[in-house]
Scaffold this motif. Structure first.
Motif, PDB file in Angstrom:
ATOM      1  N   PRO A 113       0.828  -1.179   0.006  1.00  0.00           N
ATOM      2  CA  PRO A 113      -0.144   0.097  -0.145  1.00  0.00           C
ATOM      3  C   PRO A 113       0.973   1.316  -0.074  1.00  0.00           C
ATOM      4  N   LEU A 114       2.073   1.120   0.338  1.00  0.00           N
ATOM      5  CA  LEU A 114       3.076   2.252   0.401  1.00  0.00           C
ATOM      6  C   LEU A 114       4.088   2.392  -0.975  1.00  0.00           C
ATOM      7  N   ARG A 115       3.376   1.562  -1.927  1.00  0.00           N
ATOM      8  CA  ARG A 115       4.383   1.492  -2.858  1.00  0.00           C
ATOM      9  C   ARG A 115       3.636   2.178  -4.357  1.00  0.00           C
ATOM     10  N   VAL A 116       4.239   2.640  -5.060  1.00  0.00           N
ATOM     11  CA  VAL A 116       3.813   3.431  -6.469  1.00  0.00           C
ATOM     12  C   VAL A 116       3.499   2.598  -7.453  1.00  0.00           C
ATOM     13  N   LEU A 117       2.867   2.921  -8.579  1.00  0.00           N
ATOM     14  CA  LEU A 117       2.540   1.949  -9.669  1.00  0.00           C
ATOM     15  C   LEU A 117       3.176   2.812 -10.760  1.00  0.00           C
ATOM     16  N   PRO A 118       3.445   1.940 -12.023  1.00  0.00           N
ATOM     17  CA  PRO A 118       4.206   2.497 -13.275  1.00  0.00           C
ATOM     18  C   PRO A 118       3.785   3.777 -13.713  1.00  0.00           C
ATOM     19  N   ASP A 119       4.816   4.747 -14.254  1.00  0.00           N
ATOM     20  CA  ASP A 119       4.313   5.804 -14.969  1.00  0.00           C
ATOM     21  C   ASP A 119       4.310   5.660 -16.551  1.00  0.00           C
ATOM     22  N   PHE A 120       5.154   4.427 -16.968  1.00  0.00           N
ATOM     23  CA  PHE A 120       5.134   4.037 -18.187  1.00  0.00           C
ATOM     24  C   PHE A 120       5.484   2.725 -18.585  1.00  0.00           C
ATOM     25  N   PHE A 121       5.449   2.258 -19.806  1.00  0.00           N
ATOM     26  CA  PHE A 121       5.516   0.924 -20.075  1.00  0.00           C
ATOM     27  C   PHE A 121       6.543   0.655 -21.606  1.00  0.00           C
ATOM     28  N   VAL A 122       7.421  -0.234 -21.347  1.00  0.00           N
ATOM     29  CA  VAL A 122       8.149  -0.836 -22.183  1.00  0.00           C
ATOM     30  C   VAL A 122       7.520  -2.162 -22.832  1.00  0.00           C
ATOM     31  N   ILE A 123       6.485  -2.244 -23.694  1.00  0.00           N
ATOM     32  CA  ILE A 123       5.661  -3.291 -24.232  1.00  0.00           C
ATOM     33  C   ILE A 123       6.287  -4.235 -25.316  1.00  0.00           C
ATOM     34  N   GLY A 124       7.314  -3.941 -25.720  1.00  0.00           N
ATOM     35  CA  GLY A 124       7.809  -5.023 -26.746  1.00  0.00           C
ATOM     36  C   GLY A 124       8.763  -4.216 -27.476  1.00  0.00           C
ATOM     37  N   ALA A 125       9.081  -5.026 -28.519  1.00  0.00           N
ATOM     38  CA  ALA A 125       8.869  -6.517 -28.715  1.00  0.00           C
ATOM     39  C   ALA A 125       9.992  -7.450 -28.002  1.00  0.00           C
ATOM     40  N   GLY A 126       9.802  -8.645 -28.322  1.00  0.00           N
ATOM     41  CA  GLY A 126      10.791  -9.417 -27.326  1.00  0.00           C
ATOM     42  C   GLY A 126      12.061  -9.806 -28.434  1.00  0.00           C
ATOM     43  N   ARG A 127      12.993 -10.021 -27.814  1.00  0.00           N
ATOM     44  CA  ARG A 127      14.343 -10.240 -28.554  1.00  0.00           C
ATOM     45  C   ARG A 127      14.871  -8.889 -29.239  1.00  0.00           C
ATOM     46  N   THR A 128      14.485  -7.676 -28.786  1.00  0.00           N
ATOM     47  CA  THR A 128      14.748  -6.455 -29.489  1.00  0.00           C
ATOM     48  C   THR A 128      15.963  -5.726 -28.697  1.00  0.00           C
ATOM     49  N   GLY A 129      16.218  -6.173 -27.284  1.00  0.00           N
ATOM     50  CA  GLY A 129      17.101  -5.437 -26.283  1.00  0.00           C
ATOM     51  C   GLY A 129      16.332  -5.050 -25.284  1.00  0.00           C
ATOM     52  N   THR A 130      15.198  -5.336 -24.959  1.00  0.00           N
ATOM     53  CA  THR A 130      14.290  -4.497 -23.823  1.00  0.00           C
ATOM     54  C   THR A 130      15.056  -4.803 -22.400  1.00  0.00           C
ATOM     55  N   THR A 131      15.741  -5.926 -22.443  1.00  0.00           N
ATOM     56  CA  THR A 131      16.388  -6.165 -21.102  1.00  0.00           C
ATOM     57  C   THR A 131      17.627  -5.081 -20.729  1.00  0.00           C
ATOM     58  N   SER A 132      18.238  -5.051 -22.004  1.00  0.00           N
ATOM     59  CA  SER A 132      19.177  -4.035 -21.920  1.00  0.00           C
ATOM     60  C   SER A 132      18.642  -2.456 -21.575  1.00  0.00           C
ATOM     61  N   LEU A 133      17.401  -2.304 -22.170  1.00  0.00           N
ATOM     62  CA  LEU A 133      16.986  -0.872 -22.056  1.00  0.00           C
ATOM     63  C   LEU A 133      16.318  -0.786 -20.568  1.00  0.00           C
ATOM     64  N   TYR A 134      15.708  -1.965 -19.944  1.00  0.00           N
ATOM     65  CA  TYR A 134      15.422  -1.970 -18.565  1.00  0.00           C
ATOM     66  C   TYR A 134      16.580  -1.441 -17.664  1.00  0.00           C
ATOM     67  N   HIS A 135      17.531  -1.975 -17.803  1.00  0.00           N
ATOM     68  CA  HIS A 135      18.864  -1.618 -17.221  1.00  0.00           C
ATOM     69  C   HIS A 135      19.558   0.072 -17.548  1.00  0.00           C
ATOM     70  N   TYR A 136      19.371   0.557 -18.651  1.00  0.00           N
ATOM     71  CA  TYR A 136      19.635   1.867 -19.009  1.00  0.00           C
ATOM     72  C   TYR A 136      18.763   2.760 -18.412  1.00  0.00           C
ATOM     73  N   LEU A 137      17.530   2.368 -18.262  1.00  0.00           N
ATOM     74  CA  LEU A 137      16.616   3.455 -17.882  1.00  0.00           C
ATOM     75  C   LEU A 137      16.904   3.788 -16.394  1.00  0.00           C
ATOM     76  N   ASP A 138      17.191   2.625 -15.662  1.00  0.00           N
ATOM     77  CA  ASP A 138      17.525   2.739 -14.437  1.00  0.00           C
ATOM     78  C   ASP A 138      18.590   3.693 -14.016  1.00  0.00           C
ATOM     79  N   GLN A 139      19.438   3.825 -14.828  1.00  0.00           N
ATOM     80  CA  GLN A 139      20.575   4.916 -14.420  1.00  0.00           C
ATOM     81  C   GLN A 139      20.401   6.199 -14.599  1.00  0.00           C
ATOM     82  N   HIS A 140      19.160   6.471 -15.080  1.00  0.00           N
ATOM     83  CA  HIS A 140      18.679   7.878 -15.024  1.00  0.00           C
ATOM     84  C   HIS A 140      18.345   8.232 -13.553  1.00  0.00           C
ATOM     85  N   PRO A 141      18.884   9.636 -13.123  1.00  0.00           N
ATOM     86  CA  PRO A 141      18.861   9.987 -11.549  1.00  0.00           C
ATOM     87  C   PRO A 141      17.272   9.903 -11.249  1.00  0.00           C
TER      88      PRO A 141
END
Length: 284
Positions: free
Chosen positions: A28-56
């Motif tokens: 109950p003390l946690r937030v919900l997502p502001d945006f989604f990376v919805i695909g496609a598979g095998r396109t580098g989305t796992t790398s993108l997941y980690h790149y995004l997290d580096q933004h302050p």
């Protein structure tokens, strides 16, 4: 009916409080997502997941491929909240940078049209990022994923079987059943992007959707990331670590096989270019 409801309630309890434990208790003390990376598979989305997290100003979910709007939808929003940062993390980051966002990266969403409606209902103002890759390379990558799970056919045999199968399809109505059966079980059809995108553009406005190419993400990573940050209305930031994640080593594709696939995907790519009014360099 009562036993089924009991079983469902127990499953929710187990996944939220036993599996997620502290995170479930504090959902109950946690937030919900502001945006989604919805695909496609095998396109580098796992790398993108980690790149995004580096933004302050960005903070990632517990892991990528959450699958909430698909296989985990029955677990409810409390379970989903348990996967995201706390309101205290949001406060701390926003205090420091003036911005805060968190996100869900699940690449299977794009090929499942019923998910577009679910996200629209719960998050009508959210933004969506879609990564598209040359269908030939995406198919080759997907084949190598199959190899990890016991695929024994050569790529040439695999492709021949897939093309033969698709050629026998006689489907006029591209409904949920078509995507859940035909598309889901075909490496080739997963790259029929022009079939998958319309529902998302029907549910969301164009300014809520950003489409990038996997090739640009891989070769011009920092520039592409800043395009994404601009789309999210975040300050520019040069991501320090652009090492690719979840990349499998594979031999070069046979040139004749590549030519066969380029020819096969050509009409599907043309449909995509017409739909987006945008062309990708996928002819080689």
């Amino acid at each position: 009916m009562y036993l089924k409801s009991q079983k469902s309630s127990y499953k929710r309890f187990y996944r939220l409080f036993i599996k997620r434990h502290f995170f479930g208790i504090t959902s109950p003390l946690r937030v919900l997502p502001d945006f989604f990376v919805i695909g496609a598979g095998r396109t580098g989305t796992t790398s993108l997941y980690h790149y995004l997290d580096q933004h302050p100003s960005l903070s990632k979910s517990a892991y990528d491929e959450l699958g909430f709007f698909d296989v985990n939808f029955h677990l409810g929003l409390n379970w989903y909240r348990s996967l995201f940062p706390s309101v205290f993390t949001k406060f701390r980051i926003k205090l420091k940078t003036d911005f805060f966002m968190t996100y869900d990266v699940t690449p299977s969403y794009v090929r499942r049209p019923w998910i577009a409606k679910r996200i629209k209902k719960l998050f009508p103002k959210s933004k969506l990022i879609i990564v598209l890759r040359n269908p030939v390379d995406r198919t080759y990558s997907h084949y190598h994923l199959h190899r990890k799970f016991g695929e024994t056919r050569t790529f040439e045999e695999f492709i021949k079987n897939e093309i033969d199968d698709v050629s026998k399809w006689d489907v006029e109505l591209k409904d949920d059943n078509y995507f859940a059966t035909k598309v889901e079980n075909s490496s080739l059809a997963r790259a029929f992007y022009a079939e998958q995108l319309p529902i998302w553009f029907e549910q969301f406005s164009k300014n809520q959707i950003l489409i990038i190419s996997s090739e640009n993400l891989a070769s011009n990573t920092r520039k592409t990331m800043n395009e994404i940050f601009s789309f999210l209305n975040l300050p520019e930031y040069d991501v320090p670590n652009i090492e690719k994640v979840n990349v499998s080593k594979k031999s070069k594709m046979n040139s004749k096989t590549r030519e066969i696939l380029l020819e096969f995907f050509k009409p599907y790519n043309e449909q995509l270019y017409d739909f987006l009014n945008k062309k990708f360099d996928w002819e080689k």
